[in-house]
Design a protein around this motif. Structure first.
Motif, PDB file in Angstrom:
ATOM      1  N   PRO A 187      33.300 -17.619  -0.214  1.00  7.86           N
ATOM      2  CA  PRO A 187      34.549 -17.560   0.559  1.00  7.86           C
ATOM      3  C   PRO A 187      34.996 -16.129   0.838  1.00  7.86           C
ATOM      4  O   PRO A 187      35.483 -15.830   1.931  1.00  7.86           O
ATOM      5  CB  PRO A 187      35.552 -18.298  -0.340  1.00  7.86           C
ATOM      6  N   ARG A 188      34.830 -15.240  -0.148  1.00  5.68           N
ATOM      7  CA  ARG A 188      35.250 -13.850   0.018  1.00  5.68           C
ATOM      8  C   ARG A 188      34.438 -13.151   1.104  1.00  5.68           C
ATOM      9  O   ARG A 188      34.999 -12.468   1.977  1.00  5.68           O
ATOM     10  CB  ARG A 188      35.104 -13.108  -1.313  1.00  5.68           C
ATOM     11  N   VAL A 189      33.122 -13.330   1.084  1.00  2.00           N
ATOM     12  CA  VAL A 189      32.271 -12.664   2.070  1.00  2.00           C
ATOM     13  C   VAL A 189      32.507 -13.244   3.461  1.00  2.00           C
ATOM     14  O   VAL A 189      32.549 -12.508   4.461  1.00  2.00           O
ATOM     15  CB  VAL A 189      30.790 -12.778   1.674  1.00  2.00           C
ATOM     16  N   ARG A 190      32.680 -14.557   3.536  1.00  5.94           N
ATOM     17  CA  ARG A 190      32.936 -15.166   4.846  1.00  5.94           C
ATOM     18  C   ARG A 190      34.271 -14.692   5.424  1.00  5.94           C
ATOM     19  O   ARG A 190      34.391 -14.497   6.638  1.00  5.94           O
ATOM     20  CB  ARG A 190      32.907 -16.691   4.736  1.00  5.94           C
ATOM     21  N   LEU A 191      35.269 -14.500   4.585  1.00  2.00           N
ATOM     22  CA  LEU A 191      36.539 -13.968   5.069  1.00  2.00           C
ATOM     23  C   LEU A 191      36.351 -12.574   5.652  1.00  2.00           C
ATOM     24  O   LEU A 191      36.832 -12.276   6.756  1.00  2.00           O
ATOM     25  CB  LEU A 191      37.562 -13.930   3.933  1.00  2.00           C
ATOM     26  N   GLN A 192      35.638 -11.707   4.926  1.00  9.10           N
ATOM     27  CA  GLN A 192      35.419 -10.343   5.411  1.00  9.10           C
ATOM     28  C   GLN A 192      34.601 -10.337   6.700  1.00  9.10           C
ATOM     29  O   GLN A 192      34.909  -9.604   7.655  1.00  9.10           O
ATOM     30  CB  GLN A 192      34.712  -9.517   4.328  1.00  9.10           C
TER      31      GLN A 192
ATOM     32  N   ALA B 262      37.735 -23.729  -4.777  1.00  9.49           N
ATOM     33  CA  ALA B 262      38.816 -24.160  -5.661  1.00  9.49           C
ATOM     34  C   ALA B 262      39.413 -23.004  -6.448  1.00  9.49           C
ATOM     35  O   ALA B 262      40.628 -22.936  -6.649  1.00  9.49           O
ATOM     36  CB  ALA B 262      38.323 -25.251  -6.607  1.00  9.49           C
ATOM     37  N   PHE B 263      38.574 -22.078  -6.890  1.00 10.03           N
ATOM     38  CA  PHE B 263      39.061 -20.968  -7.701  1.00 10.03           C
ATOM     39  C   PHE B 263      39.092 -19.657  -6.919  1.00 10.03           C
ATOM     40  O   PHE B 263      39.070 -18.577  -7.507  1.00 10.03           O
ATOM     41  CB  PHE B 263      38.208 -20.845  -8.959  1.00 10.03           C
ATOM     42  N   SER B 264      39.164 -19.754  -5.582  1.00 13.14           N
ATOM     43  CA  SER B 264      39.165 -18.561  -4.723  1.00 13.14           C
ATOM     44  C   SER B 264      40.305 -18.596  -3.710  1.00 13.14           C
ATOM     45  O   SER B 264      40.089 -18.390  -2.516  1.00 13.14           O
ATOM     46  CB  SER B 264      37.825 -18.444  -3.987  1.00 13.14           C
ATOM     47  N   PRO B 265      41.552 -18.847  -4.145  1.00 13.85           N
ATOM     48  CA  PRO B 265      42.641 -18.940  -3.158  1.00 13.85           C
ATOM     49  C   PRO B 265      42.901 -17.648  -2.402  1.00 13.85           C
ATOM     50  O   PRO B 265      43.339 -17.684  -1.252  1.00 13.85           O
ATOM     51  CB  PRO B 265      43.855 -19.334  -4.019  1.00 13.85           C
ATOM     52  N   ALA B 266      42.638 -16.504  -3.029  1.00 17.98           N
ATOM     53  CA  ALA B 266      42.880 -15.230  -2.353  1.00 17.98           C
ATOM     54  C   ALA B 266      41.935 -15.018  -1.182  1.00 17.98           C
ATOM     55  O   ALA B 266      42.162 -14.132  -0.353  1.00 17.98           O
ATOM     56  CB  ALA B 266      42.748 -14.075  -3.339  1.00 17.98           C
ATOM     57  N   ASP B 267      40.884 -15.828  -1.100  1.00 22.77           N
ATOM     58  CA  ASP B 267      39.914 -15.699  -0.018  1.00 22.77           C
ATOM     59  C   ASP B 267      40.038 -16.819   1.012  1.00 22.77           C
ATOM     60  O   ASP B 267      40.084 -16.567   2.212  1.00 22.77           O
ATOM     61  CB  ASP B 267      38.496 -15.679  -0.588  1.00 22.77           C
ATOM     62  N   PHE B 268      40.112 -18.066   0.547  1.00 24.20           N
ATOM     63  CA  PHE B 268      40.082 -19.131   1.534  1.00 24.20           C
ATOM     64  C   PHE B 268      41.445 -19.387   2.170  1.00 24.20           C
ATOM     65  O   PHE B 268      41.517 -19.820   3.319  1.00 24.20           O
ATOM     66  CB  PHE B 268      39.488 -20.428   0.955  1.00 24.20           C
TER      67      PHE B 268
END
Length: 280
Positions: free
Chosen positions: A189-194, A223-229
């Motif tokens: 999720p983090r990489v896809r956001l960037q 589920a454990f990546s709200p800052a990204d998704f």
């Protein structure tokens, strides 16, 4: 493991009361790291509803679970450094990244924190310092070929390129980082956001929308990546707006506001989403 599964389900269902209860149960488990795990997961729950300062308080409280400096404390410092980096507080990120490296020299945490130092110095406009640290980082990683470290190197390069306005360079690095991720990686999720944000900055909104939508649909890892998704919903809405797909943009903004409509930060995002919905 069963409690963690139940927590993940509660988070995806936006059942915050149940999620809080489960984090408390995890803290009562008789194993050495229960308190740290409980506080870390409470930080995740706080992030879901945009309570960033509360999340950071829980993150700092996790340090108290370890009476002595060492590898365990280093891991908490690394997590805090990453959180501060994402929240554009590079000075605090550097403080915790330095502590992480000092307490786990040569360990995995050391390498992750080194990358955070590179990005944080660039966020502060210290390009020369960032370049020197990045060169050192690349040299340190040469003896360790493999997708794990290589992925992180490309993400760090992408973040530096993005901060410098080199959008094409950022896209190349983030695309390569995404290729190197293992299936169901928590980092996806983090990489896809960037990457989605970089596509949007380049005016490639079809690719941005596809990439950002994927970040919101990663049920197994988000589920454990709200800052990204969660922010992916906002940037998805922006790209859909540019494409004239207003109905889809409306749904994306509604999803964003359901999480961070009353967030302590990024109020301009909520204001933009509400302004769009008032016109749609």
């Amino acid at each position: 493991p069963l409690l963690f599964s139940h927590l993940g389900l509660a988070l995806l269902e936006q059942d915050w009361e149940r999620a809080h209860g489960i984090t408390g149960q995890i803290g009562e488990i008789p194993f050495p790291f229960a308190t740290a795990a409980s506080n870390g997961l409470r930080a995740v729950v706080a992030l879901y509803t945009g309570r960033f300062d509360r999340a950071l308080e829980f993150g700092r409280a996790a340090l108290d679970a370890y009476p002595e400096p060492g590898r365990e404390q280093a891991g908490v410092h690394q997590n805090l450094a990453a959180a501060y980096m994402e929240l554009d507080q590079p000075e605090k990120a550097l403080e915790h990244a330095e502590a992480a490296r000092h307490q786990d020299p040569g360990g995995f945490t050391d390498y992750v924190a080194h990358g955070i130092q590179v990005v944080s110095h660039q966020q502060l406009g210290r390009s020369r310092r960032a370049d020197l640290l990045l060169e050192e980082f690349e040299q340190r990683l040469e003896p360790f070929p493999g997708p794990g470290f290589e992925f992180w190197l490309h993400e760090v390069r992408g973040r530096v390129a993005s901060a410098r306005g080199d959008i094409d360079g950022a896209i190349r690095e983030f695309e390569r980082a995404l290729e190197l991720l293992e299936l169901y990686s928590q980092q996806e999720p983090r990489v896809r956001l960037q990457l989605g944000r970089a596509y949007a900055a380049a005016g490639r909104h079809e690719e941005a929308a596809e990439t950002l939508r994927a970040a919101t649909l990663l049920t197994g890892t988000r589920a454990f990546s709200p800052a990204d998704f969660v922010p992916a919903y906002y940037y998805l809405g922006r790209s859909l707006e540019e494409l004239g797909r207003d109905d889809e943009a409306r749904r994306a903004y509604e999803s964003y506001l359901a999480y961070w409509g009353d967030a302590e930060r990024y109020r301009e995002h909520a204001e933009h989403a509400r302004a769009f919905l008032s016109r749609a």
